[in-house]
Structures are given as structure tokens and as C-alpha cells.
Write a protein that holds these residues in place. Structure first.
Motif, PDB file in Angstrom:
ATOM      1  N   ASN A  28      -1.120 -17.647  11.625  1.00 30.63           N
ATOM      2  CA  ASN A  28      -0.614 -18.338  10.439  1.00 30.63           C
ATOM      3  C   ASN A  28       0.059 -17.332   9.517  1.00 30.63           C
ATOM      4  N   LEU A  29       1.351 -17.535   9.241  1.00 30.21           N
ATOM      5  CA  LEU A  29       2.109 -16.659   8.355  1.00 30.21           C
ATOM      6  C   LEU A  29       2.041 -17.098   6.902  1.00 30.21           C
ATOM      7  N   CYS A  30       1.412 -18.235   6.630  1.00 23.15           N
ATOM      8  CA  CYS A  30       1.268 -18.714   5.254  1.00 23.15           C
ATOM      9  C   CYS A  30       0.270 -17.834   4.504  1.00 23.15           C
ATOM     10  N   ALA A  31       0.333 -17.921   3.194  1.00 27.40           N
ATOM     11  CA  ALA A  31      -0.650 -17.285   2.316  1.00 27.40           C
ATOM     12  C   ALA A  31      -1.102 -18.339   1.320  1.00 27.40           C
ATOM     13  N   VAL A 138       9.610 -12.531   4.025  1.00 28.19           N
ATOM     14  CA  VAL A 138       9.515 -12.327   2.583  1.00 28.19           C
ATOM     15  C   VAL A 138       8.053 -12.002   2.300  1.00 28.19           C
ATOM     16  N   SER A 139       7.806 -10.969   1.515  1.00 25.57           N
ATOM     17  CA  SER A 139       6.428 -10.521   1.286  1.00 25.57           C
ATOM     18  C   SER A 139       5.615 -11.596   0.565  1.00 25.57           C
ATOM     19  N   ILE A 140       4.320 -11.569   0.786  1.00 30.45           N
ATOM     20  CA  ILE A 140       3.411 -12.503   0.117  1.00 30.45           C
ATOM     21  C   ILE A 140       3.555 -12.358  -1.394  1.00 30.45           C
ATOM     22  N   GLU A 141       3.685 -11.144  -1.880  1.00 36.94           N
ATOM     23  CA  GLU A 141       3.812 -10.915  -3.327  1.00 36.94           C
ATOM     24  C   GLU A 141       5.082 -11.553  -3.884  1.00 36.94           C
TER      25      GLU A 141
END
Length: 170
Positions: A28-31, A138-141
């Protein structure tokens, strides 16, 4: 049925894990910070991919696990379109893009790769190269910051966007 499911056996849906506050599977690439908001029928989430020189587009998804456009009931389809418009307007407030685009994919030949319906909403810029497929992570931040900006544009400020009839859950 006019289409068959392309969802693999034992599929762990990344979007269902996100909107149902479940533990994330390994792929999972979601955050958790990708969730902008959620109603009874739909959620708005930040996408993990950007295109060209820009990061940060949004996907409107049903909260129920529905694989493709063909599976949407009328109420869910209407809610998706309503929220697509709200998010596009919020992008104009939050980021001042030169335009917006939406797109949606069904089945492998239609370029679908997550087996849960999702409507993409893109902020557009003259040099964004969106259709040249220069996809990048795209970074989580960065996604979390953009989600905060959209929440602010949607729910506060000088011109708050009206809520959907379903209301916000989280």
C-alpha cells in the motif's frame, strides 16, 4: 454482468485500508495523511504520484469497495461528481492552477491499476506534461501538506465550500 472483475484473488485494497482505518498491507503506497475528508459515500484522498514538474493531485473514491465505473450506483456516482467539482474549486483556491483536469480508468486496457474506482482531479499548468506520463512518487510529507491546504480551502477561510448532503465523517 457486462464486465468481469480484474481484482486478483486475496486482493488487499489500498483505498479500503485507508478509508476503513485498517492496517496497511506491505504494497500500500497510501499514507494516513492522504485522507483529505470522507463522507458516507465517498472520500477525497491525495494521490501518491505526481506528473511532470508538479506533485499533488486528488482522487475521489467511493467508501464502498466498487471496482469500476460499471459498478457505481446512481447515488455514489452523483456524490463522486459533486465532490470532484468541490475539490477542483478547492484546488483553485488553495493552489491557483491555470486549469484543472479529471480522468478515470476502467480495466487493464483502460489503464486501471488499483481495483477500486477512483476519479483523478488534477491541478493543471501550461508546463505540467500531464499527458506525457512522467509519473513520479510524491513524498508523504508533501502529500500531507497539500491535503492540509485543500482542507483549509474546503472548510475554512474566506469562501468555504458547502458540505455534501452526506456530511463529513472524518
Amino acid at each position: 454482468m457486462l464486465h468481469r472483475s480484474h481484482e486478483p484473488a486475496n486482493y488487499q485494497c489500498p483505498f479500503c485500508e485507508l478509508v476503513n482505518d485498517l492496517p496497511f498491507s506491505q504494497d500500500n503506497l497510501c499514507a494516513p495523511t492522504d485522507l483529505i475528508y470522507q463522507t458516507d459515500l465517498v472520500a477525497a484522498i491525495m494521490a501518491c504520484d505526481g506528473f511532470g514538474n508538479y506533485g499533488g493531485h486528488v482522487m475521489i473514491i467511493p467508501t464502498a469497495h466498487l471496482e469500476a465505473l460499471y459498478d457505481l450506483d446512481e447515488a455514489t456516482g452523483a456524490a463522486i461528481m459533486r465532490e470532484t467539482k468541490r475539490v477542483a474549486l478547492a484546488m483553485k483556491l488553495a493552489w491557483n492552477p491555470e486549469g484543472t483536469s479529471t480522468r478515470q480508468h476502467n480495466e487493464p486496457a483502460g489503464n486501471q491499476h488499483v481495483w477500486h474506482y477512483h476519479q483523478h482531479v488534477f491541478p493543471r499548468y501550461a508546463d505540467d506534461e500531464l499527458y506525457r506520463q512522467l509519473r513520479h512518487r510524491v513524498s508523504i510529507e508533501d502529500r500531507a501538506a497539500k491535503a492540509r491546504e485543500l482542507r483549509q480551502a474546503l472548510f475554512s477561510g474566506e469562501h468555504p465550500m458547502p458540505l455534501s448532503p452526506e456530511g463529513i465523517i472524518r
